[in-house]
Design an enzyme around this catalytic site. Structure first.
Site, PDB file in Angstrom:
ATOM      1  N   ASP A  76      16.767 -10.942   0.202  1.00 39.16           N
ATOM      2  CA  ASP A  76      15.691 -10.938  -0.788  1.00 39.16           C
ATOM      3  C   ASP A  76      14.530 -10.068  -0.314  1.00 39.16           C
ATOM      4  OD1 ASP A  76      14.433 -11.710  -3.163  1.00 39.16           O
ATOM      5  OD2 ASP A  76      13.611 -13.546  -2.304  1.00 39.16           O
TER       6      ASP A  76
ATOM      7  N   HIS B 282      16.289  -6.755  -8.375  1.00 36.35           N
ATOM      8  CA  HIS B 282      16.183  -8.092  -8.955  1.00 36.35           C
ATOM      9  C   HIS B 282      16.682  -8.145 -10.393  1.00 36.35           C
ATOM     10  CE1 HIS B 282      14.016  -9.393  -5.387  1.00 36.35           C
ATOM     11  NE2 HIS B 282      14.151 -10.629  -5.843  1.00 36.35           N
TER      12      HIS B 282
ATOM     13  N   HIS C 159      20.303  -8.597  -9.963  1.00 36.00           N
ATOM     14  CA  HIS C 159      20.526  -9.998  -9.594  1.00 36.00           C
ATOM     15  C   HIS C 159      20.543 -10.875 -10.842  1.00 36.00           C
ATOM     16  CE1 HIS C 159      18.716 -14.023  -9.306  1.00 36.00           C
ATOM     17  NE2 HIS C 159      19.515 -14.173  -8.266  1.00 36.00           N
TER      18      HIS C 159
ATOM     19  N   HIS D 189      20.575 -16.472  -3.806  1.00 30.27           N
ATOM     20  CA  HIS D 189      19.733 -15.485  -4.488  1.00 30.27           C
ATOM     21  C   HIS D 189      19.733 -14.155  -3.729  1.00 30.27           C
ATOM     22  CE1 HIS D 189      16.154 -13.905  -6.587  1.00 30.27           C
ATOM     23  NE2 HIS D 189      15.682 -13.613  -5.389  1.00 30.27           N
TER      24      HIS D 189
END
Length: 380
Positions: free
Chosen positions: A173, A256, A259, A273
């Site tokens: 992340d 992101h 994601h 995540h």
């Protein structure tokens, strides 16, 4: 495009070995009737030490359980609990979803809120936003709040005792933070804080990146030995504080957004995540046409860390074009952060880049004597 730059941050950040013992003293300045949100596993880890600290601070211990995801229903349930119990501060303990649910509920109930992560698995704790999912873990929306948490407290001994995979996810992340912040800075988009990236936000994103490249591997050694070292302290700060400030005030981009698209693919369910974000990072580098040396170094490093950089490792293949198309369409909807890239991006381009990372990463890994990808199978 706005010309205003914004920096957002929590009111107080506390980090250190056995810091959970001091939670009561820090909360005492925020309220007198805290509500603690934690699942049974997390509560089993912190109850004894936390309770002792609360007793010293003169605070009652009131805890409610939590499920797997921050869903609209879980948030609304916490709001009801806050109001019925007369609580004036809510504390999310554990993973990102418990913290996100606590933040969202605190905002709706009009009380103060605190983030207490028990692993350095994401940069969510410091931010003024929550990610809301369905019961099955599919992304629904970001919820934005007018302020950040009043307190973020992280105990590095708890991080050292957590599974290494949590820290690995946090590294994935956080690595995306600089990749996305620099892209946002080059373009005309806005950061999550609501304005153009600040120089401070962009610099903190880069600092997080530098710390991780220097300390990630020895920090993982420390977690596997369940001890706290300077390398682990550095990575916890990079994953939690620096990445949190960096993404919120520096900007998100393709990593992101991809994601979020991947959450719609059932094959990827069960991944952390940060594992899915890392696929987004590699894909963004391909989309940008980043220098070959940079892409290859990123693949080598993330392989050593234990992060996925191939479709195989997230349960997909280059032949899963229906799923890849769905991921790409979700990643490029109007308003997604992928449009912070300094050039227009289409779903077709995202599909091509996702397909490309499979062969690219396999080649780089083979050339550096690194293991071949292992197929991920979601536990449905």
């Amino acid at each position: 495009m706005t010309s205003v730059s914004v920096l957002a941050s929590p009111s107080r950040y506390v980090q250190g070995k056995n810091a959970i013992a001091e939670l009561g003293s820090h909360l005492k300045g925020l309220g007198t009737t805290p509500l603690l949100v934690a699942d049974d596993i997390v509560w089993g880890l912190v109850e004894s030490t936390l309770t002792e600290g609360f007793t010293t601070a003169g605070l009652a211990v009131t805890r409610v359980g939590f499920g797997r995801f921050a869903t609209p229903a879980s948030v609304d349930g916490l709001v009801d609990t806050i109001r019925s119990g007369g609580h004036d501060v809510i504390v999310g303990l554990g993973g990102g979803s418990a913290i996100d649910a606590a933040k969202a509920a605190g905002h709706l109930a009009g009380v103060r809120w605190a983030s207490v992560p028990t692993a350095a698995s994401s940069d969510a704790p410091t931010s003024a936003l929550s990610v809301i999912y369905t019961e099955d873990g599919e992304f629904i929306e970001y919820r934005f709040f007018p302020r950040n948490p009043d307190l973020v407290l992280i105990d590095t001994q708890l991080v050292a005792g957590a599974p290494a995979r949590f820290l690995i996810g946090g590294i994935g992340d956080a690595l995306a933070t600089w990749i996305e912040a620099r892209a946002t800075r080059r373009g005309t988009g806005t950061a999550m804080a609501g304005g153009r990236p600040t120089l401070a936000g962009t610099a903190l994103a880069e600092l997080s990146w530098d710390i991780l490249w220097e300390n990630a591997l020895p920090a993982l050694d420390a977690v596997r030995a369940k001890v706290v070292t300077p390398a682990l302290e550095a990575v916890v700060e990079a994953n939690t504080l620096l990445s949190g400030l960096g993404f919120e005030s520096g900007g998100l981009a393709a990593a992101h957004a991809i994601h979020n698209g991947l959450t719609a693919a059932p094959q990827t369910h069960g991944l952390t995540h940060g594992e899915k974000v890392n696929i987004g990072s590699v894909t963004q580098l391909v989309l940008e046409g980043a220098p070959t040396d940079e892409i290859e170094a990123f693949i080598v490093f993330t392989t050593k860390v234990g992060l996925p950089n191939t479709l195989t490792e997230i349960g997909l293949t280059t032949g899963d074009l229906t799923e890849l198309r769905a991921v790409a369409e979700a990643a490029t909807v109007e308003g997604e952060t992928i449009h912070n890239l300094p050039f227009p991006v289409t779903a077709d381009q995202v599909v091509d880049a996702l397909v490309a990372i499979e062969g690219l990463s396999r080649r780089v890994r083979a050339e550096h004597g690194l293991p071949e990808p292992v197929k991920y199978v979601a536990g449905h």
